[in-house]
Design an enzyme around this catalytic site. Sequence first.
Site, PDB file in Angstrom:
ATOM      1  CG  HIS A  72      -0.643  32.592  66.679  1.00  0.00           C
ATOM      2  ND1 HIS A  72      -1.717  33.209  67.277  1.00  0.00           N
ATOM      3  CD2 HIS A  72      -0.600  31.341  67.196  1.00  0.00           C
ATOM      4  CE1 HIS A  72      -2.298  32.374  68.124  1.00  0.00           C
ATOM      5  NE2 HIS A  72      -1.629  31.241  68.105  1.00  0.00           N
ATOM      6  CE1 TYR A 201      -4.724  41.410  66.894  1.00  0.00           C
ATOM      7  CE2 TYR A 201      -5.191  43.275  68.331  1.00  0.00           C
ATOM      8  CZ  TYR A 201      -4.346  42.264  67.921  1.00  0.00           C
ATOM      9  OH  TYR A 201      -3.120  42.111  68.528  1.00  0.00           O
ATOM     10  N   PRO A 293      -2.338  48.785  74.116  1.00  0.00           N
ATOM     11  CG  PRO A 293      -3.718  47.518  75.501  1.00  0.00           C
ATOM     12  CD  PRO A 293      -3.263  48.912  75.255  1.00  0.00           C
ATOM     13  CE  LYS A 297       4.535  46.122  66.801  1.00  0.00           C
ATOM     14  NZ  LYS A 297       4.583  44.667  66.743  1.00  0.00           N
ATOM     15  CE1 TYR A 385      -0.840  42.341  66.076  1.00  0.00           C
ATOM     16  CE2 TYR A 385       0.396  40.301  65.745  1.00  0.00           C
ATOM     17  CZ  TYR A 385      -0.552  41.037  66.433  1.00  0.00           C
ATOM     18  OH  TYR A 385      -1.211  40.475  67.508  1.00  0.00           O
TER      19      TYR A 385
HETATM   20  P1  RFL Z   1       6.837  46.871  84.111  1.00  0.00           P
HETATM   21  O1  RFL Z   1       6.352  45.521  83.670  1.00  0.00           O
HETATM   22  O2  RFL Z   1       5.828  47.864  84.508  1.00  0.00           O
HETATM   23  O3  RFL Z   1       7.883  46.629  85.280  1.00  0.00           O
HETATM   24  C1  RFL Z   1       8.402  47.691  86.055  1.00  0.00           C
HETATM   25  C2  RFL Z   1       8.783  47.151  87.412  1.00  0.00           C
HETATM   26  O4  RFL Z   1       9.347  48.202  88.201  1.00  0.00           O
HETATM   27  C3  RFL Z   1       8.803  48.140  89.511  1.00  0.00           C
HETATM   28  N1  RFL Z   1       8.877  49.469  90.136  1.00  0.00           N
HETATM   29  C4  RFL Z   1       9.798  49.811  91.056  1.00  0.00           C
HETATM   30  N2  RFL Z   1      10.815  49.127  91.610  1.00  0.00           N
HETATM   31  C5  RFL Z   1      11.564  49.768  92.546  1.00  0.00           C
HETATM   32  N3  RFL Z   1      11.340  51.053  92.940  1.00  0.00           N
HETATM   33  C6  RFL Z   1      10.326  51.781  92.396  1.00  0.00           C
HETATM   34  N4  RFL Z   1      10.101  53.043  92.796  1.00  0.00           N
HETATM   35  C7  RFL Z   1       9.515  51.162  91.404  1.00  0.00           C
HETATM   36  N5  RFL Z   1       8.447  51.573  90.685  1.00  0.00           N
HETATM   37  C8  RFL Z   1       8.079  50.540  89.933  1.00  0.00           C
HETATM   38  C9  RFL Z   1       7.382  47.642  89.311  1.00  0.00           C
HETATM   39  O5  RFL Z   1       6.832  47.065  90.486  1.00  0.00           O
HETATM   40  C10 RFL Z   1       7.580  46.637  88.182  1.00  0.00           C
HETATM   41  O6  RFL Z   1       7.826  45.333  88.667  1.00  0.00           O
HETATM   42  O7  RFL Z   1       7.735  47.545  82.959  1.00  0.00           O
HETATM   43  P2  RFL Z   1       8.732  46.888  81.913  1.00  0.00           P
HETATM   44  O8  RFL Z   1       9.642  45.894  82.584  1.00  0.00           O
HETATM   45  O9  RFL Z   1       9.328  47.994  81.138  1.00  0.00           O
HETATM   46  O10 RFL Z   1       7.786  45.992  80.955  1.00  0.00           O
HETATM   47  C11 RFL Z   1       6.834  46.604  80.114  1.00  0.00           C
HETATM   48  C12 RFL Z   1       5.643  45.668  79.905  1.00  0.00           C
HETATM   49  O11 RFL Z   1       5.181  45.225  81.157  1.00  0.00           O
HETATM   50  C13 RFL Z   1       4.494  46.354  79.125  1.00  0.00           C
HETATM   51  O12 RFL Z   1       5.004  47.160  78.089  1.00  0.00           O
HETATM   52  C14 RFL Z   1       3.513  45.329  78.503  1.00  0.00           C
HETATM   53  O13 RFL Z   1       2.867  44.592  79.484  1.00  0.00           O
HETATM   54  C15 RFL Z   1       2.462  46.042  77.629  1.00  0.00           C
HETATM   55  N6  RFL Z   1       1.450  45.124  77.084  1.00  0.00           N
HETATM   56  C16 RFL Z   1       1.701  44.354  75.948  1.00  0.00           C
HETATM   57  N7  RFL Z   1       2.914  44.388  75.357  1.00  0.00           N
HETATM   58  C17 RFL Z   1       3.204  43.575  74.286  1.00  0.00           C
HETATM   59  O14 RFL Z   1       4.324  43.637  73.757  1.00  0.00           O
HETATM   60  N8  RFL Z   1       2.278  42.676  73.772  1.00  0.00           N
HETATM   61  C18 RFL Z   1       1.030  42.565  74.323  1.00  0.00           C
HETATM   62  O15 RFL Z   1       0.271  41.711  73.864  1.00  0.00           O
HETATM   63  C19 RFL Z   1       0.684  43.458  75.420  1.00  0.00           C
HETATM   64  N9  RFL Z   1      -0.516  43.384  75.995  1.00  0.00           N
HETATM   65  C20 RFL Z   1       0.174  45.049  77.673  1.00  0.00           C
HETATM   66  C21 RFL Z   1      -0.792  44.158  77.101  1.00  0.00           C
HETATM   67  C22 RFL Z   1      -0.142  45.796  78.804  1.00  0.00           C
HETATM   68  C23 RFL Z   1      -1.396  45.701  79.369  1.00  0.00           C
HETATM   69  N10 RFL Z   1      -1.628  46.490  80.536  1.00  0.00           N
HETATM   70  C24 RFL Z   1      -2.318  46.063  81.673  1.00  0.00           C
HETATM   71  C25 RFL Z   1      -0.966  47.773  80.676  1.00  0.00           C
HETATM   72  C26 RFL Z   1      -2.050  44.050  77.648  1.00  0.00           C
HETATM   73  C27 RFL Z   1      -2.373  44.848  78.765  1.00  0.00           C
HETATM   74  C28 RFL Z   1      -3.781  44.709  79.287  1.00  0.00           C
HETATM   75  C1  PHB Z   2      -2.968  39.508  75.063  1.00  0.00           C
HETATM   76  O1  PHB Z   2      -2.984  38.303  74.766  1.00  0.00           O
HETATM   77  O2  PHB Z   2      -3.032  39.891  76.240  1.00  0.00           O
HETATM   78  C2  PHB Z   2      -2.887  40.518  73.988  1.00  0.00           C
HETATM   79  C3  PHB Z   2      -2.721  40.097  72.675  1.00  0.00           C
HETATM   80  C4  PHB Z   2      -2.663  41.046  71.649  1.00  0.00           C
HETATM   81  C5  PHB Z   2      -2.761  42.381  71.952  1.00  0.00           C
HETATM   82  C6  PHB Z   2      -2.912  42.803  73.261  1.00  0.00           C
HETATM   83  C7  PHB Z   2      -2.981  41.862  74.292  1.00  0.00           C
HETATM   84  O3  PHB Z   2      -2.739  43.290  70.930  1.00  0.00           O
END
Ligand code: RFL
Ligand code: PHB
Length: 392
Positions: A72, A201, A293, A297, A385
Amino acid sequence: MRVQVAIIGAGPSGLLLGQLLHRAGIEAVILERKSGEYVLGRIRAGVLEQGAVDLLDEAGVGARMHAEGLVHGGIHLCFDGERHRIDLAGLTGGKHVTVYGQTEVTRDLMDARAAAGAKTVYEAEDVSVHGFDTDSPVVRYRKDGKVHEITCDFIAGCDGFHGVTRESLPAGAVRNYERVYPFGWLGVLADVPPVSDELIYVNHPRGFALCSMRSMKRSRYYVQVPLDEKIESWPDDRFWTELKSRLDKQAAAAIVTGPSIEKSIAPLRSFVGEPMRFGRLLLAGDAAHIVPPTGAKGLNLAASDVRYLSRALIDHYRAGSMKEIDAYSGKCLRRVWKAVRFSWWMTSMMHRFPDTGEFGQKIQETELAYLVGSKAASTSLAENYVGLPFED
Ligand code: RFL
Ligand code: PHB
């Protein structure tokens, strides 16, 4: 058992670190609390910066991302009923982002790890970390009723916001900075074509909305909801009606609706714990920081921490030096705070806050009008971004 690096958590941070270390000949074991299927079932991020794409290539797991990911070069901001395009590529000398789900990144990394024969212990219970202020830290865990012990050189805390590693630090060793927002995002995943070929957005008096996607056949949509909202109160029909009410007329008329295949509410928070290194325990990703989110980032910051951490560990094992390990926390945090600022700013500009009223709405719309009308302001958004540069 003895390994060079014990990684706690098999989310994107832990798996990517494991893969980069494996390719450098450094032996690591990953301990994960949940099952592999559970980890793959979490629907989260969707947007990758070029730096994250490059790192996945470096880890040797980029093939499917390049084949199936969507490149994109722009995003849309919608406010006051009108949509405006921000030309990310045009404003940043040709940079773009890649839409490729976190689930797919995780699956590619899991497959690569399995193919390499590297060890991941899923459903590891009661993981605990000890002696990270010595040269020989220890990790304990329970599996199938038996207690196991791993001695290692370093522990990588990649266990997310609710993990055990940050919690194990001595009181007073970490300084926390936090902002909790008074709303959450209700997200729906559906097998319908996305309403637009780029993300939209939306700032609307009824609240924020986001139109995103996972592929040209699978859409990801979000609406801002109050924090106490219950998922049961949001049957699909109510979600689609609410989403349409926040979009511009053209998008509202064009949107294709369908049954949800996933629906969840996520609270929004900014959090940073400083520093990110304590002796031989190094934190990465959500274990050290959380961003709302809105700026896409979180996953990208996890990748940039892992970039610095993998390089620091590789340098240690090749050169026998602690120089890069010593520099790790500072390097990460300088980049982390810039993304924390950007995500906070996007969140503040795009959401309806309960206490700011119509004045707040007008100020946001004026800021957005300035943003889309000023090349300087849109360039600032665009360069953040697509992802700010790394230190080396
Ligand atoms: P995670 O993915 O939370 O993984 C951590 C892992 O550790 C395990 N764990 C344990 N294991 C052993 N012993 C324990 N005591 C433990 N406690 C926990 C967990 O089960 C898990 O498997 O962290 P990590 O790897 O640092 O990754 C971070 C990302 O997951 C997170 O930053 C992103 O998902 C955030 N996020 C977004 N980031 C982007 O860059 N672009 C996006 O578009 C974006 N959209 C989002 C998002 C996060 C969202 N939510 C639900 C928080 C959209 C949403 C809705
Ligand atoms: C997503 O596709 O889940 C998504 C995309 C952009 C964002 C957050 C989440 O800023």
